[in-house]
Motif scaffolding. Structure first.
Motif, PDB file in Angstrom:
ATOM      1  N   GLN A 183       8.752  13.405  -8.258  1.00  0.00           N
ATOM      2  CA  GLN A 183      10.025  12.863  -8.021  1.00  0.00           C
ATOM      3  C   GLN A 183      10.729  12.152  -8.949  1.00  0.00           C
ATOM      4  OE1 GLN A 183      11.743  14.378  -5.446  1.00  0.00           O
ATOM      5  NE2 GLN A 183      10.408  15.693  -4.640  1.00  0.00           N
ATOM      6  N   ARG A 184      11.132  12.643 -10.172  1.00  0.00           N
ATOM      7  CA  ARG A 184      11.451  11.613 -11.349  1.00  0.00           C
ATOM      8  C   ARG A 184      12.378  10.391 -11.133  1.00  0.00           C
ATOM      9  NH1 ARG A 184      10.428  12.538 -16.431  1.00  0.00           N
ATOM     10  NH2 ARG A 184      10.208  14.929 -16.197  1.00  0.00           N
ATOM     11  N   TRP A 185      13.439  11.044 -10.357  1.00  0.00           N
ATOM     12  CA  TRP A 185      14.404   9.694 -10.227  1.00  0.00           C
ATOM     13  C   TRP A 185      14.081   8.727  -9.198  1.00  0.00           C
ATOM     14  CZ3 TRP A 185      17.601   8.820 -13.778  1.00  0.00           C
ATOM     15  CH2 TRP A 185      18.147   9.892 -14.766  1.00  0.00           C
ATOM     16  N   LEU A 186      13.374   9.123  -8.117  1.00  0.00           N
ATOM     17  CA  LEU A 186      12.909   8.364  -7.213  1.00  0.00           C
ATOM     18  C   LEU A 186      11.680   7.493  -7.707  1.00  0.00           C
ATOM     19  CD1 LEU A 186      12.930   7.501  -4.311  1.00  0.00           C
ATOM     20  CD2 LEU A 186      11.517   9.368  -3.633  1.00  0.00           C
ATOM     21  N   HIS A 187      10.920   8.081  -8.494  1.00  0.00           N
ATOM     22  CA  HIS A 187       9.954   7.185  -9.025  1.00  0.00           C
ATOM     23  C   HIS A 187      10.260   6.330  -9.933  1.00  0.00           C
ATOM     24  CE1 HIS A 187       6.676   6.255 -12.135  1.00  0.00           C
ATOM     25  NE2 HIS A 187       5.902   6.456 -10.845  1.00  0.00           N
ATOM     26  N   ARG A 188      11.666   6.354 -10.763  1.00  0.00           N
ATOM     27  CA  ARG A 188      11.985   5.851 -11.727  1.00  0.00           C
ATOM     28  C   ARG A 188      12.588   4.563 -10.716  1.00  0.00           C
ATOM     29  NH1 ARG A 188      15.438   9.070 -16.405  1.00  0.00           N
ATOM     30  NH2 ARG A 188      13.213   9.905 -17.530  1.00  0.00           N
ATOM     31  N   LEU A 189      13.462   4.868  -9.649  1.00  0.00           N
ATOM     32  CA  LEU A 189      14.006   3.822  -9.005  1.00  0.00           C
ATOM     33  C   LEU A 189      13.202   2.827  -8.378  1.00  0.00           C
ATOM     34  CD1 LEU A 189      16.735   2.980  -7.959  1.00  0.00           C
ATOM     35  CD2 LEU A 189      16.322   4.501  -5.755  1.00  0.00           C
TER      36      LEU A 189
ATOM     37  N   LEU B 139       0.628  -1.182  -0.057  1.00  0.00           N
ATOM     38  CA  LEU B 139       0.001  -0.047  -0.159  1.00  0.00           C
ATOM     39  C   LEU B 139       0.865   1.308   0.231  1.00  0.00           C
ATOM     40  CD1 LEU B 139      -2.891   1.222  -0.006  1.00  0.00           C
ATOM     41  CD2 LEU B 139      -2.840   1.183   2.789  1.00  0.00           C
ATOM     42  N   PRO B 140       1.828   1.509   0.842  1.00  0.00           N
ATOM     43  CA  PRO B 140       2.483   2.666   0.791  1.00  0.00           C
ATOM     44  C   PRO B 140       3.540   2.799  -0.357  1.00  0.00           C
ATOM     45  CG  PRO B 140       3.472   1.323   2.679  1.00  0.00           C
ATOM     46  CD  PRO B 140       1.936   0.691   2.010  1.00  0.00           C
ATOM     47  N   LEU B 141       3.856   1.408  -0.891  1.00  0.00           N
ATOM     48  CA  LEU B 141       4.799   1.627  -2.025  1.00  0.00           C
ATOM     49  C   LEU B 141       3.831   2.084  -3.310  1.00  0.00           C
ATOM     50  CD1 LEU B 141       7.086   0.889  -3.524  1.00  0.00           C
ATOM     51  CD2 LEU B 141       6.495  -1.523  -3.731  1.00  0.00           C
ATOM     52  N   GLY B 142       2.492   1.595  -3.330  1.00  0.00           N
ATOM     53  CA  GLY B 142       1.851   1.979  -4.485  1.00  0.00           C
ATOM     54  C   GLY B 142       1.459   3.464  -4.137  1.00  0.00           C
ATOM     55  N   VAL B 143       1.142   4.161  -3.088  1.00  0.00           N
ATOM     56  CA  VAL B 143       1.034   5.624  -2.867  1.00  0.00           C
ATOM     57  C   VAL B 143       2.091   6.264  -3.295  1.00  0.00           C
ATOM     58  CG1 VAL B 143       0.710   7.115  -1.225  1.00  0.00           C
ATOM     59  CG2 VAL B 143      -0.710   5.119  -1.028  1.00  0.00           C
ATOM     60  N   ALA B 144       3.381   5.942  -2.932  1.00  0.00           N
ATOM     61  CA  ALA B 144       4.512   6.363  -3.378  1.00  0.00           C
ATOM     62  C   ALA B 144       4.636   6.445  -4.836  1.00  0.00           C
ATOM     63  CB  ALA B 144       5.717   5.903  -2.722  1.00  0.00           C
ATOM     64  N   LEU B 145       4.426   5.298  -5.472  1.00  0.00           N
ATOM     65  CA  LEU B 145       4.573   5.285  -6.989  1.00  0.00           C
ATOM     66  C   LEU B 145       3.439   6.448  -7.590  1.00  0.00           C
ATOM     67  CD1 LEU B 145       4.664   1.443  -7.620  1.00  0.00           C
ATOM     68  CD2 LEU B 145       6.304   3.356  -8.280  1.00  0.00           C
ATOM     69  N   PHE B 146       2.237   6.520  -7.001  1.00  0.00           N
ATOM     70  CA  PHE B 146       1.078   7.447  -7.660  1.00  0.00           C
ATOM     71  C   PHE B 146       1.871   8.810  -7.307  1.00  0.00           C
ATOM     72  CE2 PHE B 146      -2.179  10.137  -6.627  1.00  0.00           C
ATOM     73  CZ  PHE B 146      -2.855  10.142  -7.696  1.00  0.00           C
ATOM     74  N   LEU B 147       2.287   9.147  -6.128  1.00  0.00           N
ATOM     75  CA  LEU B 147       2.568  10.503  -5.652  1.00  0.00           C
ATOM     76  C   LEU B 147       3.836  11.052  -6.340  1.00  0.00           C
ATOM     77  CD1 LEU B 147       1.895  10.453  -1.865  1.00  0.00           C
ATOM     78  CD2 LEU B 147       0.316  11.661  -3.541  1.00  0.00           C
ATOM     79  N   PHE B 148       4.925  10.071  -6.590  1.00  0.00           N
ATOM     80  CA  PHE B 148       5.917  10.717  -7.234  1.00  0.00           C
ATOM     81  C   PHE B 148       6.074  10.514  -8.603  1.00  0.00           C
ATOM     82  CE2 PHE B 148       8.121   8.924  -2.861  1.00  0.00           C
ATOM     83  CZ  PHE B 148       7.492  10.156  -2.321  1.00  0.00           C
ATOM     84  N   ALA B 149       4.937  10.091  -9.469  1.00  0.00           N
ATOM     85  CA  ALA B 149       5.029  10.351 -10.693  1.00  0.00           C
ATOM     86  C   ALA B 149       5.241  11.386 -11.224  1.00  0.00           C
ATOM     87  CB  ALA B 149       3.759   9.581 -11.203  1.00  0.00           C
ATOM     88  N   PRO B 150       5.861  11.777 -12.392  1.00  0.00           N
ATOM     89  CA  PRO B 150       6.155  13.244 -12.976  1.00  0.00           C
ATOM     90  C   PRO B 150       4.755  13.919 -13.365  1.00  0.00           C
ATOM     91  CG  PRO B 150       7.202  11.647 -14.266  1.00  0.00           C
ATOM     92  CD  PRO B 150       6.462  10.773 -13.358  1.00  0.00           C
ATOM     93  N   ASP B 151       3.655  13.177 -13.376  1.00  0.00           N
ATOM     94  CA  ASP B 151       2.543  14.285 -13.610  1.00  0.00           C
ATOM     95  C   ASP B 151       1.622  14.139 -12.517  1.00  0.00           C
ATOM     96  OD1 ASP B 151       2.078  11.231 -13.588  1.00  0.00           O
ATOM     97  OD2 ASP B 151       0.441  11.559 -15.160  1.00  0.00           O
ATOM     98  N   GLN B 152       2.128  13.706 -11.260  1.00  0.00           N
ATOM     99  CA  GLN B 152       1.200  13.782 -10.010  1.00  0.00           C
ATOM    100  C   GLN B 152       1.655  14.886  -9.071  1.00  0.00           C
ATOM    101  OE1 GLN B 152      -1.543  12.226  -9.869  1.00  0.00           O
ATOM    102  NE2 GLN B 152      -1.234  11.031 -11.943  1.00  0.00           N
ATOM    103  N   LEU B 153       1.044  14.729  -7.762  1.00  0.00           N
ATOM    104  CA  LEU B 153       1.219  15.915  -6.777  1.00  0.00           C
ATOM    105  C   LEU B 153       2.672  16.351  -6.407  1.00  0.00           C
ATOM    106  CD1 LEU B 153      -1.756  14.377  -4.687  1.00  0.00           C
ATOM    107  CD2 LEU B 153      -1.754  16.390  -6.266  1.00  0.00           C
ATOM    108  N   TYR B 154       3.440  15.290  -6.104  1.00  0.00           N
ATOM    109  CA  TYR B 154       4.747  15.606  -5.612  1.00  0.00           C
ATOM    110  C   TYR B 154       5.825  14.779  -6.557  1.00  0.00           C
ATOM    111  CZ  TYR B 154       1.818  16.391  -1.602  1.00  0.00           C
ATOM    112  OH  TYR B 154       0.663  17.101  -0.749  1.00  0.00           O
TER     113      TYR B 154
END
Length: 226
Positions: free
Chosen positions: A57-63, A40-55
């Motif tokens: 974080q391109r490199w963190l999202h890619r990782l 659940l937190p991993l999925g939330v992070a994938l959503f929030l850190f996506a380039p077109d989302q709220l927060y």
């Protein structure tokens, strides 16, 4: 029911089948709990850190996406073998119910995380924007807007993951993971006891049907409320 079939069923070790069924339910239940806790937190992070989302974080999202994709790309049988050292470190054994849970969680958590991400993407952007305009903090945005709005999708994701875990738990029997899969391999396959194989497959099918039907019913109830 013919007399021959009755004799075949009567000759089965139903106590052994019952124990294997309980073991499978234990593996699925415990691993599903840890899968939701991690995924659940991993999925939330994938959503929030996506380039077109709220927060963004391109490199963190890619990782994160790379790690998720790598684990998801591994066949579960291979994952069972690769994670044996970690399983031994965590639970002290790679056999039985306890030995099957770590690889089940490792295999299912990234899968569940992707389903969570997809469910969150279905939330109406207008609802999110309204919450931000009202001054909602990140914590409030996640717990009071995103997750409640995506609840039917999250329940559906949990149902799909639970069904997948039933399949994974059966495959864990290849390395002595316990449960119905182990019973089917030891007796149904190695000893050529076809009736045992048929019964274990039937129990697995019934379990999957029960999980899917229950999940679908709950999703419908939650969707009406939304």
């Amino acid at each position: 029911m013919s007399a021959e079939l009755i004799n075949v069923l009567a000759g089965l070790d139903w106590r052994e089948i019952g124990i294997a069924t309980v073991d499978t339910l234990t593996m699925v239940g415990v691993s599903l709990g840890f899968t939701v806790l991690l995924g659940l937190p991993l999925g939330v992070a994938l959503f929030l850190f996506a380039p077109d989302q709220l927060y963004p974080q391109r490199w963190l999202h890619r990782l994160l996406a790379l790690a998720v994709n790598v684990v998801r790309s591994l066949p579960f049988v291979i994952l069972l073998i690769v994670t044996i050292p970690l399983t031994l470190l965590l639970v002290g054994t790679s056999l039985g119910v306890a030995g099957a849970i770590p690889p089940l969680v490792i295999g299912a958590a990234p899968f569940f995380a992707r389903l969570v991400e997809a469910a969150l993407r279905e939330v109406d952007p207008g609802t999110i924007e309204a919450a931000q305009a009202m001054g909602a903090t990140s914590r409030q945005l996640i717990w009071r807007v995103l997750l409640p709005e995506a609840l039917p999708g999250l329940v559906g994701a949990t149902t799909v993951t639970a069904v997948a875990l039933v399949s994974y738990s059966a495959m864990s029997g290849v390395i002595g993971g316990g449960g119905l899969g182990d019973l089917a391999i030891r007796f149904g396959y190695q000893r050529f006891e076809t009736e045992v194989m048929v019964v274990t497959v039937t129990v697995l099918l019934l379990l999957v049907q029960l999980l899917q039907s229950s999940g679908d019913w709950l999703v419908r109830r939650l969707s009406r409320r939304h």
